[in-house]
Design a protein around this motif. Structure first.
Motif, mmCIF file in Angstrom:
data_model
loop_
_atom_site.group_PDB
_atom_site.id
_atom_site.type_symbol
_atom_site.label_atom_id
_atom_site.label_comp_id
_atom_site.label_asym_id
_atom_site.label_seq_id
_atom_site.Cartn_x
_atom_site.Cartn_y
_atom_site.Cartn_z
ATOM 1 N N SER A 169 -3.216 11.017 3.594
ATOM 2 C CA SER A 169 -3.097 11.514 4.966
ATOM 3 C C SER A 169 -2.694 12.986 4.927
ATOM 4 O O SER A 169 -2.418 13.536 3.869
ATOM 5 N N SER A 179 0.853 -1.190 0.000
ATOM 6 C CA SER A 179 0.000 0.000 0.000
ATOM 7 C C SER A 179 0.882 1.232 0.000
ATOM 8 O O SER A 179 2.001 1.197 0.517
ATOM 9 N N THR A 206 -3.873 5.390 -0.032
ATOM 10 C CA THR A 206 -4.463 6.187 1.042
ATOM 11 C C THR A 206 -3.960 7.622 0.966
ATOM 12 O O THR A 206 -2.921 7.903 0.359
ATOM 13 N N ASN A 248 -9.996 2.404 3.023
ATOM 14 C CA ASN A 248 -8.626 1.957 2.770
ATOM 15 C C ASN A 248 -7.734 2.185 3.985
ATOM 16 O O ASN A 248 -6.916 1.338 4.341
ATOM 17 N N VAL A 249 -7.885 3.347 4.617
ATOM 18 C CA VAL A 249 -7.078 3.678 5.797
ATOM 19 C C VAL A 249 -7.413 2.726 6.933
ATOM 20 O O VAL A 249 -6.518 2.162 7.573
ATOM 21 N N VAL A 268 -10.318 6.189 -0.269
ATOM 22 C CA VAL A 268 -8.909 6.448 0.062
ATOM 23 C C VAL A 268 -8.763 7.255 1.350
ATOM 24 O O VAL A 268 -7.674 7.313 1.927
ATOM 25 N N ASP A 287 0.861 5.688 0.574
ATOM 26 C CA ASP A 287 0.158 6.830 1.141
ATOM 27 C C ASP A 287 0.709 8.099 0.514
ATOM 28 O O ASP A 287 1.919 8.238 0.358
#
Length: 164
Positions: free
Chosen positions: A58, A21, A56, A109-110, A105, A23
């Motif tokens: 953030s 994955s 993801t 997903n997180v 996302v 981010d």
């Protein structure tokens, strides 16, 4: 946080083909031409047809965001803002044709990546965390653990680092 360098982002995209994955960070705009905004990174990733469940977004909310020149000297010091998540969400919902992929996302997903079984989706037995958007894709209301924190664009409950 692989969108801070374009080459790194491209390498990270390749890693998702092996099950990793990645981010991307929603950071303030800058003059750096060697980075992708979180929205740009999402659209590039989507265009590549990669597994959207491995992506993801953030914010680095409250984190230090130094900017350096090509000589490695500090030229500006900024900080991550949690509001950049909602700004990125709005930008993507305004541009994208797949709202489910966009919302995932930031949510499902997180929660999946962090193994937060009570989070990430609205379902019986989950934590009752909701974000309601208005007709302009702006956050209108927020519920966390079944309690309203924002309703009709008005903050009801402030967090520990927020001012009333």
């Amino acid at each position: 946080h692989c969108n801070r360098r374009k080459a790194l982002f491209e390498q990270a995209c390749e890693l998702t083909k092996k099950g990793c994955s990645i981010d991307v960070t929603a950071f303030p705009p800058s003059d750096n031409t060697d980075e992708y905004s979180a929205a740009e990174a999402f659209l590039r990733y989507q265009e590549k047809g990669l597994n959207m469940q491995k992506f993801t977004v953030s914010s680095d909310g409250g984190g230090c965001l130094p900017q350096f020149n090509f000589q490695g000297e500090l030229v500006h010091l900024d900080y991550g803002r949690c509001t950049l998540l909602s700004e990125t969400l709005k930008e993507l919902l305004d541009k994208s044709t797949n709202d489910t992929e966009v919302i995932s996302v930031f949510t499902r997903n997180v929660a999946s990546l962090l193994k937060l079984k009570q989070k990430g989706e609205v379902a019986v037995g989950k934590d009752a965390d909701l974000v309601i958007l208005d007709e302009n894709n702006q956050i209108e209301s927020v519920m966390a653990l079944g309690q309203w924190h924002q309703k009709n664009h008005q903050t009801i409950e402030f967090g520990g680092f927020e001012k009333e």
